[in-house]
Each structure stands twice: as structure tokens, then as C-alpha cells.
Design an enzyme around this catalytic site. Sequence first.
Site, PDB file in Angstrom:
ATOM      1  N   GLY A   1       0.839  -1.192   0.000  1.00  0.00           N
ATOM      2  CA  GLY A   1       0.000   0.000   0.000  1.00  0.00           C
ATOM      3  C   GLY A   1       0.877   1.246   0.000  1.00  0.00           C
ATOM      4  O   GLY A   1       2.104   1.164  -0.113  1.00  0.00           O
ATOM      5  N   ALA A   2       0.238   2.405   0.127  1.00  0.00           N
ATOM      6  CA  ALA A   2       0.988   3.669   0.220  1.00  0.00           C
ATOM      7  C   ALA A   2       0.097   4.681   0.918  1.00  0.00           C
ATOM      8  O   ALA A   2      -1.123   4.498   1.003  1.00  0.00           O
ATOM      9  CB  ALA A   2       1.370   4.159  -1.170  1.00  0.00           C
ATOM     10  N   ASP A   3       0.718   5.740   1.405  1.00  0.00           N
ATOM     11  CA  ASP A   3      -0.058   6.795   2.064  1.00  0.00           C
ATOM     12  C   ASP A   3      -0.447   7.906   1.098  1.00  0.00           C
ATOM     13  O   ASP A   3      -1.490   8.527   1.243  1.00  0.00           O
ATOM     14  CB  ASP A   3       0.751   7.379   3.223  1.00  0.00           C
ATOM     15  CG  ASP A   3       1.047   6.310   4.251  1.00  0.00           C
ATOM     16  OD1 ASP A   3       0.089   5.682   4.711  1.00  0.00           O
ATOM     17  OD2 ASP A   3       2.228   6.073   4.540  1.00  0.00           O
TER      18      ASP A   3
ATOM     19  N   GLU B   1      10.853  -2.110   3.375  1.00  0.00           N
ATOM     20  CA  GLU B   1       9.942  -1.781   2.269  1.00  0.00           C
ATOM     21  C   GLU B   1      10.729  -1.267   1.065  1.00  0.00           C
ATOM     22  O   GLU B   1      10.493  -1.673  -0.069  1.00  0.00           O
ATOM     23  CB  GLU B   1       8.917  -0.729   2.720  1.00  0.00           C
ATOM     24  CG  GLU B   1       7.887  -1.308   3.677  1.00  0.00           C
ATOM     25  CD  GLU B   1       6.789  -0.320   4.063  1.00  0.00           C
ATOM     26  OE1 GLU B   1       6.812   0.827   3.591  1.00  0.00           O
ATOM     27  OE2 GLU B   1       5.907  -0.711   4.842  1.00  0.00           O
TER      28      GLU B   1
ATOM     29  N   GLY C   1       3.598   2.983   8.723  1.00  0.00           N
ATOM     30  CA  GLY C   1       4.074   1.857   9.531  1.00  0.00           C
ATOM     31  C   GLY C   1       5.522   2.142   9.907  1.00  0.00           C
ATOM     32  O   GLY C   1       5.980   3.274   9.777  1.00  0.00           O
TER      33      GLY C   1
HETATM   34  C1  5RP Z   1       3.520   1.214   5.825  1.00  0.00           C
HETATM   35  C2  5RP Z   1       2.954   1.794   4.588  1.00  0.00           C
HETATM   36  C3  5RP Z   1       1.541   1.432   4.256  1.00  0.00           C
HETATM   37  O1  5RP Z   1       1.539   0.787   3.037  1.00  0.00           O
HETATM   38  C4  5RP Z   1       0.728   2.682   4.192  1.00  0.00           C
HETATM   39  O2  5RP Z   1       0.770   3.291   5.463  1.00  0.00           O
HETATM   40  C5  5RP Z   1      -0.740   2.374   3.802  1.00  0.00           C
HETATM   41  O3  5RP Z   1      -1.384   1.711   4.858  1.00  0.00           O
HETATM   42  P1  5RP Z   1      -2.895   1.261   4.753  1.00  0.00           P
HETATM   43  O4  5RP Z   1      -2.957   0.204   3.712  1.00  0.00           O
HETATM   44  O5  5RP Z   1      -3.208   0.739   6.125  1.00  0.00           O
HETATM   45  O6  5RP Z   1      -3.729   2.454   4.387  1.00  0.00           O
HETATM   46  O7  5RP Z   1       3.586   2.528   3.870  1.00  0.00           O
HETATM   47  O8  5RP Z   1       4.809   1.698   6.050  1.00  0.00           O
END
Ligand code: 5RP
Length: 229
Positions: free
Chosen positions: A85-87, A106, A100
Site C-alpha cells: 500500500g501507500a499513504d 519496504e 508503519g
Molecule cells: C507502511 C505503509 C503502508 O503501506 C501505508 O501506510 C498504507 O497503509 P494502509 O494500507 O493501512 O492504508 O507505507 O509503512
Amino acid sequence: MPDQFNDKQIVAQYAADLVENGMTVGLGTGSTANYFIEALAKRKQQGLEVTTVSSSIVSMVKAQSLDLNVISIEQLQSLDLYVDGADEVTDELYLLKGRGSDLVREKLLATASKQMIVMVDKTKLVDRIGEKFAIPIEVMPFSWQLAKQNIELLGGSGELRANASGDGLAVTSHGSLVLDMQFDVDTDITALDKQLSSVPGVVEHGIFIGLASTVLIAEQGKVEVRSNK
Ligand code: 5RP
């Protein structure tokens, strides 16, 4: 009215369907990555042969609990696919990651893989990296003050990340602290990517440029595919 679709789960299922027999697949970290691990485990039950490598202890434990074969990064010969995933995601497929606490693994897996597939819902799309979140920067514990001063010289401002209960500091799985730093709207993000990597004491940071091959974007149950040209 509650959302009719679970877009994180839908996009994760879409990504799991792209995994081919015999692949070695990197597992990301976070709620979308968890859905992916569940969907991949179901495909394994249906006969898919897959080897996985995890970007975090949390993902490793989840994958093992669902009977996926997880190897360690040290054993990795080559990686076909990394799915995470990503933010934040921009039009150029630049990513912000790291809400995270396992940025090092990663980025290692993202760089090592032949293909990186990113799973997001529409809320993660932004015009610029840093629009919604501060940029996470992992620093060695003894270096955080000096590293922070150098990052401030690059225009950053921010603080050490607190732990989930708020009574201490967040510590990554290999013992780093995390500075969550904000930068001006007009910051050149590709330059900042390189500058942050060269600050002494910085272990890794959350800007991922040129690493995503494909971004899957879910909105209201439908998945749009954007690929890096
Ligand atoms: C962890 C990340 C995650 O992929 C990102 O925070 C997305 O999280 P989520 O799928 O819970 O929205 O980069 O380091």
C-alpha cells in the site's frame, strides 16, 4: 450512510489475482497489505505455488499464520513482485510510505523487485508528496538531534514520532526512531529524495520515486490501473 464497498479489500483481491504460479512475492505492511496477504493465502489454498518475503515482522506473522511460505530477506535470490500500500500517490506514481515502521525493508524489497504493484483507494491520490502527511524519516537513535538539524537546513520542520499509546517514542522493528517532517509546498521532491538519503544518521525515508511500476486505484468497487510509462 456506510460505504457499500471495501475498496482496500477489493484492490487487494485485484492485486492477488495478478500473481502468477511460481512467483516470489514481497508482502507489504498495513491494512491493504493485510487484505492482500489474506487473498494470496486463499489463492495458495486453491493451488497457486508462491513463495513470499515480508517487509515487516507483522506481515511475516500474518502470512505464516495463513500458511504462506515466508523466506527471509537474507535468503532472497530474486523477487518477481512486491505488492504494498501507500499513504500518498502522485500522477507521476511517486509514493509516500511509512505510516508503519518498516521503511528499510519496504524500500529494499521495492528496489529489488522486478515489478512493484501499489494498492490504494482514491483517498490516497495527491498533487504532491507531503500534501496530507509529514515525510517519515528513520534515524539512528543516537543521531536524531544532529540529523534533525541537518534536515531543518533542507527546510524541514517536525518532531520525533510518538508510539501508539502516546507515552513514549515509536521505534522501528530494527530500532530506529522516526522523524515526521514537513516541507514547503514548493519543495522539489526529487531533489529532497536524494538530499535526505545523504544526511548522516538517516537510515531511510518515505519518499519512493521511480519504484512503482503499477498503481491500482480502487473507488466505489472499481479498480483503475495506472502504469509507469
Ligand atoms: C507502511 C505503509 C503502508 O503501506 C501505508 O501506510 C498504507 O497503509 P494502509 O494500507 O493501512 O492504508 O507505507 O509503512
